[in-house]
Design a protein around this motif. Structure first.
Motif, PDB file in Angstrom:
ATOM      1  N   GLU A   9       0.843  -1.195   0.000  1.00 41.72           N
ATOM      2  CA  GLU A   9       0.000   0.000   0.000  1.00 41.72           C
ATOM      3  C   GLU A   9       0.879   1.246   0.000  1.00 41.72           C
ATOM      4  O   GLU A   9       1.986   1.229   0.534  1.00 41.72           O
ATOM      5  CB  GLU A   9      -0.909   0.008   1.222  1.00 41.72           C
ATOM      6  N   GLY A  10       0.364   2.307  -0.612  1.00 46.55           N
ATOM      7  CA  GLY A  10       1.056   3.592  -0.586  1.00 46.55           C
ATOM      8  C   GLY A  10       1.717   3.983  -1.889  1.00 46.55           C
ATOM      9  O   GLY A  10       2.242   5.083  -2.004  1.00 46.55           O
ATOM     10  N   MET A  11       1.699   3.099  -2.881  1.00 45.69           N
ATOM     11  CA  MET A  11       2.284   3.455  -4.170  1.00 45.69           C
ATOM     12  C   MET A  11       1.268   4.266  -4.968  1.00 45.69           C
ATOM     13  O   MET A  11       0.106   3.878  -5.061  1.00 45.69           O
ATOM     14  CB  MET A  11       2.674   2.199  -4.955  1.00 45.69           C
ATOM     15  N   THR A  12       1.709   5.388  -5.526  1.00 41.10           N
ATOM     16  CA  THR A  12       0.788   6.264  -6.249  1.00 41.10           C
ATOM     17  C   THR A  12       1.171   6.505  -7.708  1.00 41.10           C
ATOM     18  O   THR A  12       0.364   7.047  -8.457  1.00 41.10           O
ATOM     19  CB  THR A  12       0.686   7.624  -5.540  1.00 41.10           C
ATOM     20  N   CYS A  13       2.395   6.113  -8.093  1.00 38.55           N
ATOM     21  CA  CYS A  13       2.848   6.413  -9.449  1.00 38.55           C
ATOM     22  C   CYS A  13       3.943   5.441  -9.868  1.00 38.55           C
ATOM     23  O   CYS A  13       4.435   4.660  -9.058  1.00 38.55           O
ATOM     24  CB  CYS A  13       3.361   7.851  -9.538  1.00 38.55           C
ATOM     25  N   MET A  14       4.335   5.537 -11.125  1.00 36.70           N
ATOM     26  CA  MET A  14       5.392   4.662 -11.620  1.00 36.70           C
ATOM     27  C   MET A  14       6.742   4.981 -10.976  1.00 36.70           C
ATOM     28  O   MET A  14       7.611   4.118 -10.899  1.00 36.70           O
ATOM     29  CB  MET A  14       5.489   4.749 -13.146  1.00 36.70           C
ATOM     30  N   GLY A  15       6.905   6.194 -10.487  1.00 42.05           N
ATOM     31  CA  GLY A  15       8.125   6.519  -9.742  1.00 42.05           C
ATOM     32  C   GLY A  15       8.225   5.681  -8.478  1.00 42.05           C
ATOM     33  O   GLY A  15       9.308   5.221  -8.107  1.00 42.05           O
ATOM     34  N   CYS A  16       7.088   5.481  -7.815  1.00 39.03           N
ATOM     35  CA  CYS A  16       7.050   4.625  -6.623  1.00 39.03           C
ATOM     36  C   CYS A  16       7.444   3.194  -6.992  1.00 39.03           C
ATOM     37  O   CYS A  16       8.209   2.545  -6.282  1.00 39.03           O
ATOM     38  CB  CYS A  16       5.649   4.604  -6.012  1.00 39.03           C
ATOM     39  N   VAL A  17       6.908   2.724  -8.104  1.00 44.67           N
ATOM     40  CA  VAL A  17       7.203   1.357  -8.561  1.00 44.67           C
ATOM     41  C   VAL A  17       8.691   1.219  -8.848  1.00 44.67           C
ATOM     42  O   VAL A  17       9.323   0.243  -8.419  1.00 44.67           O
ATOM     43  CB  VAL A  17       6.359   1.005  -9.807  1.00 44.67           C
ATOM     44  N   ARG A  18       9.272   2.181  -9.556  1.00 47.14           N
ATOM     45  CA  ARG A  18      10.706   2.125  -9.871  1.00 47.14           C
ATOM     46  C   ARG A  18      11.555   2.155  -8.603  1.00 47.14           C
ATOM     47  O   ARG A  18      12.509   1.390  -8.461  1.00 47.14           O
ATOM     48  CB  ARG A  18      11.100   3.281 -10.784  1.00 47.14           C
ATOM     49  N   SER A  19      11.201   3.035  -7.684  1.00 48.82           N
ATOM     50  CA  SER A  19      11.949   3.158  -6.437  1.00 48.82           C
ATOM     51  C   SER A  19      11.923   1.850  -5.647  1.00 48.82           C
ATOM     52  O   SER A  19      12.957   1.376  -5.166  1.00 48.82           O
ATOM     53  CB  SER A  19      11.358   4.299  -5.610  1.00 48.82           C
ATOM     54  N   LEU A  20      10.750   1.269  -5.529  1.00 51.47           N
ATOM     55  CA  LEU A  20      10.618   0.034  -4.761  1.00 51.47           C
ATOM     56  C   LEU A  20      11.264  -1.143  -5.491  1.00 51.47           C
ATOM     57  O   LEU A  20      11.894  -1.998  -4.856  1.00 51.47           O
ATOM     58  CB  LEU A  20       9.146  -0.245  -4.471  1.00 51.47           C
ATOM     59  N   THR A  21      11.139  -1.179  -6.796  1.00 47.20           N
ATOM     60  CA  THR A  21      11.793  -2.240  -7.575  1.00 47.20           C
ATOM     61  C   THR A  21      13.295  -2.191  -7.365  1.00 47.20           C
ATOM     62  O   THR A  21      13.938  -3.222  -7.142  1.00 47.20           O
ATOM     63  CB  THR A  21      11.451  -2.105  -9.072  1.00 47.20           C
ATOM     64  N   ASN A  22      13.871  -1.003  -7.417  1.00 46.16           N
ATOM     65  CA  ASN A  22      15.313  -0.846  -7.201  1.00 46.16           C
ATOM     66  C   ASN A  22      15.719  -1.268  -5.798  1.00 46.16           C
ATOM     67  O   ASN A  22      16.746  -1.927  -5.613  1.00 46.16           O
ATOM     68  CB  ASN A  22      15.752   0.593  -7.476  1.00 46.16           C
ATOM     69  N   ALA A  23      14.931  -0.885  -4.800  1.00 47.75           N
ATOM     70  CA  ALA A  23      15.256  -1.233  -3.407  1.00 47.75           C
ATOM     71  C   ALA A  23      15.208  -2.742  -3.194  1.00 47.75           C
ATOM     72  O   ALA A  23      16.107  -3.322  -2.576  1.00 47.75           O
ATOM     73  CB  ALA A  23      14.297  -0.525  -2.456  1.00 47.75           C
ATOM     74  N   LEU A  24      14.176  -3.386  -3.712  1.00 42.49           N
ATOM     75  CA  LEU A  24      14.056  -4.836  -3.544  1.00 42.49           C
ATOM     76  C   LEU A  24      15.110  -5.580  -4.352  1.00 42.49           C
ATOM     77  O   LEU A  24      15.682  -6.571  -3.878  1.00 42.49           O
ATOM     78  CB  LEU A  24      12.649  -5.302  -3.936  1.00 42.49           C
ATOM     79  N   SER A  25      15.396  -5.107  -5.545  1.00 38.60           N
ATOM     80  CA  SER A  25      16.389  -5.765  -6.406  1.00 38.60           C
ATOM     81  C   SER A  25      17.791  -5.708  -5.818  1.00 38.60           C
ATOM     82  O   SER A  25      18.625  -6.564  -6.122  1.00 38.60           O
ATOM     83  CB  SER A  25      16.398  -5.120  -7.797  1.00 38.60           C
ATOM     84  N   ALA A  26      18.046  -4.718  -4.970  1.00 37.46           N
ATOM     85  CA  ALA A  26      19.374  -4.564  -4.359  1.00 37.46           C
ATOM     86  C   ALA A  26      19.629  -5.557  -3.229  1.00 37.46           C
ATOM     87  O   ALA A  26      20.772  -5.718  -2.798  1.00 37.46           O
ATOM     88  CB  ALA A  26      19.538  -3.139  -3.841  1.00 37.46           C
ATOM     89  N   LEU A  27      18.585  -6.231  -2.759  1.00 39.85           N
ATOM     90  CA  LEU A  27      18.767  -7.196  -1.681  1.00 39.85           C
ATOM     91  C   LEU A  27      19.504  -8.430  -2.187  1.00 39.85           C
ATOM     92  O   LEU A  27      19.288  -8.864  -3.328  1.00 39.85           O
ATOM     93  CB  LEU A  27      17.408  -7.618  -1.103  1.00 39.85           C
ATOM     94  N   PRO A  28      20.356  -9.026  -1.338  1.00 38.75           N
ATOM     95  CA  PRO A  28      21.080 -10.233  -1.760  1.00 38.75           C
ATOM     96  C   PRO A  28      20.101 -11.382  -2.007  1.00 38.75           C
ATOM     97  O   PRO A  28      19.147 -11.571  -1.260  1.00 38.75           O
ATOM     98  CB  PRO A  28      21.998 -10.535  -0.573  1.00 38.75           C
ATOM     99  N   GLY A  29      20.322 -12.101  -3.088  1.00 40.17           N
ATOM    100  CA  GLY A  29      19.492 -13.263  -3.381  1.00 40.17           C
ATOM    101  C   GLY A  29      18.223 -12.974  -4.149  1.00 40.17           C
ATOM    102  O   GLY A  29      17.515 -13.895  -4.541  1.00 40.17           O
ATOM    103  N   VAL A  30      17.914 -11.695  -4.391  1.00 40.82           N
ATOM    104  CA  VAL A  30      16.720 -11.348  -5.167  1.00 40.82           C
ATOM    105  C   VAL A  30      17.088 -11.401  -6.645  1.00 40.82           C
ATOM    106  O   VAL A  30      18.004 -10.718  -7.085  1.00 40.82           O
ATOM    107  CB  VAL A  30      16.172  -9.957  -4.787  1.00 40.82           C
ATOM    108  N   SER A  31      16.350 -12.227  -7.405  1.00 43.15           N
ATOM    109  CA  SER A  31      16.670 -12.387  -8.820  1.00 43.15           C
ATOM    110  C   SER A  31      15.677 -11.696  -9.743  1.00 43.15           C
ATOM    111  O   SER A  31      16.013 -11.385 -10.887  1.00 43.15           O
ATOM    112  CB  SER A  31      16.758 -13.870  -9.181  1.00 43.15           C
ATOM    113  N   HIS A  32      14.449 -11.462  -9.268  1.00 44.63           N
ATOM    114  CA  HIS A  32      13.456 -10.830 -10.132  1.00 44.63           C
ATOM    115  C   HIS A  32      12.405 -10.130  -9.275  1.00 44.63           C
ATOM    116  O   HIS A  32      11.951 -10.675  -8.273  1.00 44.63           O
ATOM    117  CB  HIS A  32      12.776 -11.872 -11.019  1.00 44.63           C
ATOM    118  N   VAL A  33      12.013  -8.925  -9.696  1.00 44.40           N
ATOM    119  CA  VAL A  33      10.954  -8.162  -9.027  1.00 44.40           C
ATOM    120  C   VAL A  33       9.998  -7.652 -10.101  1.00 44.40           C
ATOM    121  O   VAL A  33      10.439  -7.055 -11.083  1.00 44.40           O
ATOM    122  CB  VAL A  33      11.520  -6.957  -8.239  1.00 44.40           C
TER     123      VAL A  33
END
Length: 68
Positions: A9-33
């Motif tokens: 909850e709390g995402m309002t735009c594609m900027g939010c999606v990009r920001s969160l995708t980048n944050a999750l993708s930076a975690l070790p062991g994450v291969s796809h978001v």
């Protein structure tokens, strides 16, 4: 490889999606978001031994969103 589906909850735009995708993708062991803005669903493929569901949740909250 674990496939987790998370409601966010709390995402309002594609900027939010990009920001969160980048944050999750930076975690070790994450291969796809993949995040769908309209439904608020994130699908994350990750190595559970390297990144737990708690770590995913902490990252989501740290980026300014809420795990529903």
């Amino acid at each position: 490889m674990e496939h987790s589906t998370l409601k966010i909850e709390g995402m309002t735009c594609m900027g939010c999606v990009r920001s969160l995708t980048n944050a999750l993708s930076a975690l070790p062991g994450v291969s796809h978001v993949a995040i769908d803005l309209e439904s608020g669903i994130a699908k994350v493929d990750h190595n559970a031994a390297m990144t737990s569901l708690d770590a995913l949740g902490d990252t989501i909250e740290g980026a300014g969103f809420e795990l529903a």
